[in-house]
Design a protein around this motif. Structure first.
Motif, PDB file in Angstrom:
ATOM      1  N   THR A   1       0.867  -1.181   0.000  1.00  0.00           N
ATOM      2  CA  THR A   1       0.000   0.000   0.000  1.00  0.00           C
ATOM      3  C   THR A   1       0.898   1.224   0.000  1.00  0.00           C
ATOM      4  O   THR A   1       1.728   1.395   0.888  1.00  0.00           O
ATOM      5  CB  THR A   1      -0.907   0.032   1.249  1.00  0.00           C
ATOM      6  OG1 THR A   1      -1.647  -1.176   1.305  1.00  0.00           O
ATOM      7  CG2 THR A   1      -1.861   1.209   1.204  1.00  0.00           C
ATOM      8  N   PHE A   2       0.742   2.050  -1.019  1.00  0.00           N
ATOM      9  CA  PHE A   2       1.590   3.223  -1.177  1.00  0.00           C
ATOM     10  C   PHE A   2       0.760   4.438  -0.772  1.00  0.00           C
ATOM     11  O   PHE A   2      -0.400   4.549  -1.164  1.00  0.00           O
ATOM     12  CB  PHE A   2       2.005   3.306  -2.651  1.00  0.00           C
ATOM     13  CG  PHE A   2       3.203   4.173  -2.913  1.00  0.00           C
ATOM     14  CD1 PHE A   2       4.242   4.274  -2.007  1.00  0.00           C
ATOM     15  CD2 PHE A   2       3.304   4.869  -4.110  1.00  0.00           C
ATOM     16  CE1 PHE A   2       5.349   5.059  -2.265  1.00  0.00           C
ATOM     17  CE2 PHE A   2       4.414   5.658  -4.387  1.00  0.00           C
ATOM     18  CZ  PHE A   2       5.435   5.753  -3.461  1.00  0.00           C
ATOM     19  N   VAL A   3       1.356   5.337   0.015  1.00  0.00           N
ATOM     20  CA  VAL A   3       0.531   6.406   0.588  1.00  0.00           C
ATOM     21  C   VAL A   3       1.139   7.790   0.376  1.00  0.00           C
ATOM     22  O   VAL A   3       2.305   8.016   0.704  1.00  0.00           O
ATOM     23  CB  VAL A   3       0.351   6.183   2.110  1.00  0.00           C
ATOM     24  CG1 VAL A   3      -0.605   7.220   2.691  1.00  0.00           C
ATOM     25  CG2 VAL A   3      -0.152   4.783   2.395  1.00  0.00           C
ATOM     26  N   ASP A   4       0.347   8.687  -0.162  1.00  0.00           N
ATOM     27  CA  ASP A   4       0.754  10.091  -0.243  1.00  0.00           C
ATOM     28  C   ASP A   4       0.119  10.810   0.940  1.00  0.00           C
ATOM     29  O   ASP A   4      -1.072  10.651   1.203  1.00  0.00           O
ATOM     30  CB  ASP A   4       0.247  10.714  -1.557  1.00  0.00           C
ATOM     31  CG  ASP A   4       0.754  12.144  -1.724  1.00  0.00           C
ATOM     32  OD1 ASP A   4       1.831  12.469  -1.191  1.00  0.00           O
ATOM     33  OD2 ASP A   4       0.072  12.937  -2.404  1.00  0.00           O
ATOM     34  N   THR A   5       0.934  11.582   1.670  1.00  0.00           N
ATOM     35  CA  THR A   5       0.399  12.265   2.847  1.00  0.00           C
ATOM     36  C   THR A   5       0.475  13.782   2.644  1.00  0.00           C
ATOM     37  O   THR A   5       1.276  14.259   1.848  1.00  0.00           O
ATOM     38  CB  THR A   5       1.203  11.896   4.115  1.00  0.00           C
ATOM     39  OG1 THR A   5       2.535  12.391   3.969  1.00  0.00           O
ATOM     40  CG2 THR A   5       1.233  10.410   4.352  1.00  0.00           C
ATOM     41  N   PRO A   6      -0.345  14.531   3.387  1.00  0.00           N
ATOM     42  CA  PRO A   6      -0.236  15.989   3.315  1.00  0.00           C
ATOM     43  C   PRO A   6       1.104  16.430   3.893  1.00  0.00           C
ATOM     44  O   PRO A   6       1.663  15.743   4.748  1.00  0.00           O
ATOM     45  CB  PRO A   6      -1.380  16.466   4.198  1.00  0.00           C
ATOM     46  CG  PRO A   6      -2.301  15.312   4.341  1.00  0.00           C
ATOM     47  CD  PRO A   6      -1.443  14.101   4.265  1.00  0.00           C
TER      48      PRO A   6
ATOM     49  N   ASN B   1      -3.408  19.614   7.946  1.00  0.00           N
ATOM     50  CA  ASN B   1      -2.618  18.760   7.068  1.00  0.00           C
ATOM     51  C   ASN B   1      -1.484  18.099   7.840  1.00  0.00           C
ATOM     52  O   ASN B   1      -1.210  16.916   7.680  1.00  0.00           O
ATOM     53  CB  ASN B   1      -2.042  19.573   5.900  1.00  0.00           C
ATOM     54  CG  ASN B   1      -3.141  20.072   4.977  1.00  0.00           C
ATOM     55  OD1 ASN B   1      -4.302  19.745   5.166  1.00  0.00           O
ATOM     56  ND2 ASN B   1      -2.767  20.854   3.988  1.00  0.00           N
ATOM     57  N   SER B   2      -0.817  18.906   8.688  1.00  0.00           N
ATOM     58  CA  SER B   2       0.269  18.355   9.516  1.00  0.00           C
ATOM     59  C   SER B   2      -0.275  17.264  10.426  1.00  0.00           C
ATOM     60  O   SER B   2       0.329  16.207  10.578  1.00  0.00           O
ATOM     61  CB  SER B   2       0.879  19.436  10.399  1.00  0.00           C
ATOM     62  OG  SER B   2       1.457  20.437   9.616  1.00  0.00           O
ATOM     63  N   ASP B   3      -1.436  17.544  11.034  1.00  0.00           N
ATOM     64  CA  ASP B   3      -2.010  16.569  11.959  1.00  0.00           C
ATOM     65  C   ASP B   3      -2.278  15.242  11.253  1.00  0.00           C
ATOM     66  O   ASP B   3      -1.983  14.173  11.787  1.00  0.00           O
ATOM     67  CB  ASP B   3      -3.323  17.096  12.548  1.00  0.00           C
ATOM     68  CG  ASP B   3      -3.094  18.354  13.367  1.00  0.00           C
ATOM     69  OD1 ASP B   3      -1.915  18.619  13.703  1.00  0.00           O
ATOM     70  OD2 ASP B   3      -4.073  19.060  13.654  1.00  0.00           O
ATOM     71  N   ALA B   4      -2.840  15.330  10.045  1.00  0.00           N
ATOM     72  CA  ALA B   4      -3.166  14.105   9.306  1.00  0.00           C
ATOM     73  C   ALA B   4      -1.898  13.328   8.983  1.00  0.00           C
ATOM     74  O   ALA B   4      -1.854  12.100   9.100  1.00  0.00           O
ATOM     75  CB  ALA B   4      -3.916  14.453   8.018  1.00  0.00           C
ATOM     76  N   ALA B   5      -0.829  14.053   8.615  1.00  0.00           N
ATOM     77  CA  ALA B   5       0.430  13.381   8.278  1.00  0.00           C
ATOM     78  C   ALA B   5       1.039  12.726   9.513  1.00  0.00           C
ATOM     79  O   ALA B   5       1.436  11.563   9.482  1.00  0.00           O
ATOM     80  CB  ALA B   5       1.411  14.374   7.667  1.00  0.00           C
TER      81      ALA B   5
END
Ligand SMILES: Nc1nc2c(ncn2[C@@H]2O[C@H](COP(=O)(O)OP(=O)(O)OP(=O)(O)O)[C@@H](O)[C@H]2O)c(=O)[nH]1
Ligand SMILES: [Mg+2]
Length: 431
Positions: A141-146, A155-159
């Motif tokens: 599973t490849f993931v792009d994060t904010p 965005n930082s929190d999600a990353a």
């Protein structure tokens, strides 16, 4: 890939689950260990691309997949975590309220893009994509994060939050900026969770060879110190021009084919070590309490209970001042754990360990009109749960109050055996 190795860690964890299942005291640890078994048996590996905003993460994901599927741009773009798995091309948006909606690739930007879905006002928890890229074959599973560190705090929190779910990370740097404190903090955090790091140094098309050499040796020095290893693997790339991407991709694919189990195992091992340490704390605390006289224990229990009250009161006051700041709340949570450990050590003369990844405030709470989140309730619940872990262990003493000395001695003996096994396991996992 060596099956014997994977079997041995899987077996170790399974055996430990069996051990935990015999004791009420370790039911929390049992649930956590069972999650690890699930992960090891499913052979799934998650590789996330993380880093500061605008380093070129989404551009790199596109280059690696060989398909321009993700939105990129000069302004902060990625606002939600986007996972990509192998399959026929398809996209689904997962919302925080549990709803899942299938969308076309052309609609993706309206959910992912910060400019269109500002501060994630649509309440997207993640976007899941399927893509028939060879890179994803074999369960990756490849993931792009904010990006972290922009004015868009969410965005930082999600990353930050997603790093906890990653087995390996591509940490994205870029030659147009020296490594800064935001990146260092983020890396320090990521180090706790991911077992494997690939450092990609992006935008090499924008500088000449000698500047690049300087930049790479600067990174190598700094990162070696930060990671505590002699040599770190750096991948100079231009995600935009597709230079160096193949080398990075090959390294990941090679690792996935040859050492994927090792990576998962390494991360399972780190987590399991934490779980065992936490189980040991519960048991040693219980055993110590069991060895106290009734009067001694009652007095200590009362003192501990009063302390829980103070902690909760203080936590509520703290949360009043930072109702929407997950990082401050997490910092305070660590402080609470330290205070509780110190108190246990003062009253019982033992060390008490808390697991690192128990609570996560980043996703909790309800978003207000302006996008901020009121995290007070989830914080209070987390503080409660940390206190009750300890309190439940102590309360268990009351259940065996009426037992005769012989029974208590047997119980202590049994716990001593369990402690010995867990100590053995802890050193086995530390190898
Ligand atoms: N010169 C150059 N520019 C690049 C390269 N890779 C990405 N960029 C540019 O850098 C900008 C940011 O790229 P993105 O891929 O959106 O960056 P990101 O890290 O995903 O950004 P966020 O999602 O906002 O965190 C865009 O303008 C890209 O065109 C590269 O290799 N060389
Ligand atoms: Mg992006």
């Amino acid at each position: 890939m060596s099956d014997s190795v994977s079997n041995s860690i899987l077996d170790t964890i399974k055996d430990t689950c069996q051990l935990f299942s015999k004791y009420e005291l370790t039911k929390g640890e049992l649930a956590r260990a069972q999650e690890l078994v699930d992960k090891l048996e499913n052979h799934k590996i998650t590789v996330s691309v993380i880093g500061q905003f605008k380093r070129g993460k989404s551009t790199l994901v596109n280059a690696i997949l060989g398909d321009k599927i993700l939105p990129v741009g000069i302004v902060p773009v990625t606002a939600v975590v986007t996972t990509v798995e192998y399959g026929e091309k398809a996209a689904a948006v997962h919302f925080e309220n549990g709803i899942i909606k299938e969308i076309g690739f052309d609609q993706m930007s309206s959910y992912i893009n910060e400019q269109e879905n500002q501060d994630n006002r649509l309440g997207v928890s993640e976007v899941r994509l399927y893509c028939p890229s060879d890179f994803l074959k074999g369960g990756l599973t490849f993931v792009d994060t904010p990006g972290v560190g922009s004015v868009h705090q969410k965005n930082s929190d999600a990353a930050y939050s997603y790093v906890k779910e990653s087995d390996a990370v591509i940490f994205m740097l870029s030659v147009d900026s020296p490594i800064n404190q935001i990146e260092i903090d983020f890396l320090e955090n990521a180090k706790e969770y991911a077992a494997k790091f690939y450092f990609a140094v992006n935008k090499i098309d924008s500088i000449d060879k000698s500047d690049l050499d300087d930049y790479l040796s600067y990174c190598r020095n700094l990162l070696s110190k930060l990671m505590g290893v002699d040599d770190v693997m750096l991948f100079p790339v231009s995600a935009k021009n597709n230079t160096g991407v193949e080398e990075l991709k090959e390294a990941i694919v090679r690792d996935c084919q040859t050492t994927v189990q090792e990576i998962i195992e390494e991360s399972a091992k780190l987590k399991m070590r934490d779980i065992v340490a936490s189980a040991l704390s519960q048991i040693v605390l219980y055993r110590t309490a069991l060895g106290m006289t009734h009067a001694e224990f009652d007095k200590t229990f009362e003192e501990m209970d009063g302390f829980f009250g103070e902690i909760k009161k203080e936590a509520a006051e703290f949360a009043e001042n930072f109702p929407s700041n997950p990082r401050m709340l997490e910092a305070h949570m660590n402080d609470i754990k330290n205070q509780l450990s110190a108190k246990v050590s003062e009253l019982f003369g033992i060390e008490y360990h808390y697991t690192i990844s128990d609570v996560d405030f980043f996703r909790g709470g309800k978003a207000a009109e302006d996008g901020s989140r009121d995290l007070r309730e989830s914080f209070a619940a987390a503080v409660d749960s940390v206190c009750s872990d300890l309190k439940d262990t102590l309360m268990a003493i009351f259940m065996h109050r009426e037992e005769n000395t012989y029974k208590v001695a047997r119980r202590i003996n049994d716990l001593n055996r369990l402690v010995r096994k867990l100590v053995q396991l802890r050193s086995q996992l530390a190898e």
